[in-house]
Design a protein around this motif. Structure first.
Motif, short mmCIF file in Angstrom:
data_model
loop_
_atom_site.label_atom_id
_atom_site.label_comp_id
_atom_site.label_asym_id
_atom_site.label_seq_id
_atom_site.Cartn_x
_atom_site.Cartn_y
_atom_site.Cartn_z
N SER A 1 23.86 23.78 5.79
CA SER A 1 22.67 23.17 5.19
C SER A 1 22.92 21.69 4.93
O SER A 1 24.07 21.22 4.95
CB SER A 1 22.33 23.85 3.86
OG SER A 1 23.34 23.56 2.91
N GLY A 2 21.82 21.00 4.60
CA GLY A 2 21.94 19.60 4.22
C GLY A 2 22.71 19.44 2.92
O GLY A 2 23.48 18.49 2.74
N THR A 3 22.50 20.37 2.00
CA THR A 3 23.21 20.31 0.73
C THR A 3 24.73 20.36 0.96
O THR A 3 25.48 19.58 0.38
CB THR A 3 22.78 21.50 -0.17
OG1 THR A 3 21.41 21.32 -0.51
CG2 THR A 3 23.61 21.59 -1.43
N THR B 1 25.98 16.94 2.51
CA THR B 1 26.16 15.80 1.60
C THR B 1 27.24 16.11 0.56
O THR B 1 27.91 15.20 0.08
CB THR B 1 24.83 15.42 0.91
OG1 THR B 1 24.38 16.51 0.10
CG2 THR B 1 23.76 15.04 1.91
N TYR C 1 16.48 12.27 -2.40
CA TYR C 1 16.93 13.66 -2.46
C TYR C 1 18.02 13.87 -1.40
O TYR C 1 17.81 13.58 -0.21
CB TYR C 1 15.76 14.61 -2.20
CG TYR C 1 16.16 16.06 -2.30
CD1 TYR C 1 16.40 16.64 -3.54
CD2 TYR C 1 16.33 16.84 -1.16
CE1 TYR C 1 16.78 17.98 -3.64
CE2 TYR C 1 16.71 18.18 -1.26
CZ TYR C 1 16.93 18.73 -2.50
OH TYR C 1 17.32 20.05 -2.61
N HIS C 2 19.17 14.36 -1.85
CA HIS C 2 20.27 14.65 -0.90
C HIS C 2 20.68 16.11 -0.95
O HIS C 2 21.79 16.45 -0.51
CB HIS C 2 21.50 13.81 -1.24
CG HIS C 2 21.35 12.33 -1.05
ND1 HIS C 2 21.18 11.75 0.19
CD2 HIS C 2 21.38 11.30 -1.94
CE1 HIS C 2 21.11 10.43 0.05
NE2 HIS C 2 21.21 10.13 -1.22
N GLY C 3 19.84 17.00 -1.52
CA GLY C 3 20.24 18.39 -1.64
C GLY C 3 20.46 18.76 -3.10
O GLY C 3 20.23 17.94 -3.99
N GLU D 1 20.17 7.72 2.32
CA GLU D 1 19.30 8.14 3.42
C GLU D 1 18.79 6.84 4.05
O GLU D 1 18.03 6.10 3.41
CB GLU D 1 18.13 8.98 2.88
CG GLU D 1 17.34 9.62 3.99
CD GLU D 1 16.18 10.48 3.49
OE1 GLU D 1 15.69 10.24 2.37
OE2 GLU D 1 15.76 11.38 4.23
N ASP E 1 23.07 9.91 4.92
CA ASP E 1 22.46 11.23 4.90
C ASP E 1 21.36 11.22 5.96
O ASP E 1 20.25 10.73 5.73
CB ASP E 1 21.89 11.53 3.51
CG ASP E 1 21.14 12.85 3.47
OD1 ASP E 1 20.96 13.47 4.54
OD2 ASP E 1 20.75 13.26 2.36
N VAL F 1 20.13 13.98 7.30
CA VAL F 1 19.65 15.36 7.35
C VAL F 1 18.23 15.39 7.92
O VAL F 1 17.89 16.25 8.73
CB VAL F 1 19.73 16.00 5.95
CG1 VAL F 1 18.92 17.29 5.86
CG2 VAL F 1 21.19 16.26 5.59
N LYS F 2 17.41 14.42 7.52
CA LYS F 2 16.05 14.35 8.06
C LYS F 2 15.95 13.40 9.25
O LYS F 2 15.27 13.71 10.23
CB LYS F 2 15.09 13.86 6.97
CG LYS F 2 14.26 14.98 6.38
CD LYS F 2 13.17 14.45 5.49
CE LYS F 2 12.40 15.64 4.95
NZ LYS F 2 11.63 15.27 3.76
N1 PLP Z 1 19.25 15.41 2.47
C1 PLP Z 1 17.98 15.09 2.74
C2 PLP Z 1 17.63 13.69 3.11
C3 PLP Z 1 16.98 16.07 2.67
O1 PLP Z 1 15.70 15.75 2.93
C4 PLP Z 1 17.35 17.39 2.32
C5 PLP Z 1 16.33 18.46 2.22
O2 PLP Z 1 15.16 18.24 2.18
C6 PLP Z 1 18.70 17.66 2.06
C7 PLP Z 1 19.63 16.65 2.14
C8 PLP Z 1 19.13 19.04 1.67
O3 PLP Z 1 19.07 19.88 2.79
P1 PLP Z 1 19.00 21.46 2.59
O4 PLP Z 1 17.68 21.78 2.01
O5 PLP Z 1 19.21 21.99 3.98
O6 PLP Z 1 20.13 21.84 1.68
#
Ligand code: PLP
Length: 439
Positions: free
Chosen positions: A120-122, A125, A148-150, A218, A251, A253-254
């Motif tokens: 996952s993104g969580t 990060t 938001y980073h998780g 991000e 980050d 993730v997006k």
């Molecule tokens: N980092 C960013 C920029 C995000 O937008 C998100 C989730 O929306 C995350 C991390 C966390 O990812 P996850 O929901 O897969 O844990």
């Protein structure tokens, strides 16, 4: 209110499922962000650019499952890759060959040589923050206010969604995210700065001299609309942090895979020390990744940081990710994203001008956002403008068979390789009808 009533009236099966679910699912949903207002749409299935809800209503899906959906639903290449893998066993806790193919493709796209996987993104990060700390022996990190980073402790500080802000816009103070249960002892280890302000980062590095391990950012802020970095900002961050013996983590993730083949890293030509990925990488399966420079990633191979997880590099997610990278997100895919984005951005601008709507539209790669304010450069700008347009827009699109991410003010659309011009024209005609209705 009429739109909310119309929504409830046409989503009876969804609302019944939520009521049934409430017996066994806290809040009647599987994750807190699914508890949207006025109600939750329960999904039956998806195909191509469309999803179909429990009442049988078909929507053009621009939600993309919180920005995951670059491949669309049930893409044949993903279905084939995953089906073939399912028949050969899905979990061993041992690596499979696809992991090498995925890491190689990511190394090429992001220009970073060494990779690891998670789910996952969580987790991505969290791995990044751990690596920053281990590499420097320093306890603190810098993050941007509102990003938001998780949902792990180090980054659940001064983040949207949260009504809390503290300190001045130029010198925000760190506050725990609402409902995140982060103790103050941890909150003070995360130093918060406004987006786009190099001077604030320099000040933080001086005020916390010798204590900052690095910064996580991000590169294009995507949870409060869409805010691109000012010229020179990302390069300046890298130089500043390195001058203070600290490291830079993006980050992505997006943004990774979505705004360019090699994410914001490639788009802006600034290679960070670490990149965090997730979302689109798994093609609809939960796959995260972290890539980086040898100085940081070798802390893993040297056993100094144990980057572990039962499902890391899981065969099913690796098969899906390999198909995403090798078979679906090719040059033609990025050309297609650019074509659809061009139509959406030009269309929104035309409607905004014609109906004198407040705001603007911004787009990168497969993503974009209608922003109902003229000024949006950071989190304080975001908090300052009212939500009513964003929510009305989200609900109106939903009631007219176009599914956008919830919280219209902060999220943005995602198109997939399976979306068509017809799909995005439907989005534009809904926006135009809403603007005409409200005039
Ligand atoms: N980092 C960013 C920029 C995000 O937008 C998100 C989730 O929306 C995350 C991390 C966390 O990812 P996850 O929901 O897969 O844990």
């Amino acid at each position: 209110l009429a739109a909310e009533a119309a929504f409830m009236a046409r989503t009876g099966a969804s609302q019944r499922l939520r009521a049934q679910g409430a017996d066994v699912l806290s809040g009647g949903v599987a994750s807190s962000w699914q508890a949207t207002i006025p109600g939750t749409v329960w999904v039956d299935h998806g195909a191509g650019s469309r999803l179909v809800d429990a009442d049988g209503t078909e929507y053009v899906d621009l939600h993309g499952g919180f920005g995951v959906g670059l491949v669309g639903h049930a893409h044949p290449a993903i279905v084939d890759a995953v089906s073939a893998r399912v028949r050969r066993g899905t979990h061993f806790g041992q690596p499979v060959q696809d992991a090498i193919s995925v890491a190689r493709a990511l190394a090429e796209r992001f220009g970073l040589p060494l990779w690891r996987f998670n789910n996952s993104g969580t987790e991505s990060t969290m791995d990044a923050v751990h690596l920053l700390r281990v590499a420097t022996g320093r306890p603190k990190i810098i993050k941007v206010e509102g990003t938001y980073h998780g949902h792990h402790d180090s980054v659940q500080v001064s983040v949207y969604p949260s009504p809390e802000q503290a300190g001045t816009p130029q010198r925000p103070r760190s506050v725990p995210a609402a409902g995140a249960a982060v103790p103050q002892d941890l909150v003070r280890l995360t130093v918060v700065v406004p987006y786009g302000d190099l001077g604030a980062v320099e000040r933080a590095l001086h005020e916390h001299r010798g204590e900052i391990a690095g910064m996580i950012i991000e590169p294009i802020m995507m949870n409060i609309g869409l805010i691109a970095p000012p010229d020179g900002y990302l390069r300046g961050l890298s130089d500043l942090l390195h001058a203070h013996g600290a490291w830079l983590a993006f980050d992505e993730v997006k943004t990774g895979l979505a705004v360019a083949p090699g994410g914001a890293t490639q788009l802006f030509g600034v290679t960070p020390d670490l990149v965090c990925l997730a979302k689109a990488l798994g093609g609809g399966l939960p796959c995260g990744a972290i890539g980086g420079v040898p100085e940081l990633m070798n802390l893993i191979s040297d056993g100094i940081y144990e980057q572990v997880g039962t499902f890391n590099g899981n065969p099913l997610t690796m098969a899906a990710a390999r198909a995403v990278l090798e078979d679906v997100l090719d040059a033609a895919a990025y050309k297609h994203f650019a074509t659809l984005r061009g139509i959406m951005v030009a269309g929104v601008q035309r409607i905004q001008r014609r109906y004198q709507l407040p705001g603007q539209v911004r787009g990168y790669g497969a993503k974009g956002a209608v922003i109902f304010t003229d000024r949006l450069d950071n989190y304080r700008d975001f908090v300052a403008y009212p939500d009513q347009w964003g929510h009305a827009h989200w609900l109106y699109q939903l009631n007219n068979q176009v599914f956008l991410p919830p919280w219209g003010k902060c999220e943005q659309w995602t198109v997939s390789v399976q979306h068509t011009e017809q799909d995005v024209l439907g989005f534009l005609s809904n926006l135009e009808r809403l603007a005409a209705d409200l005039r």
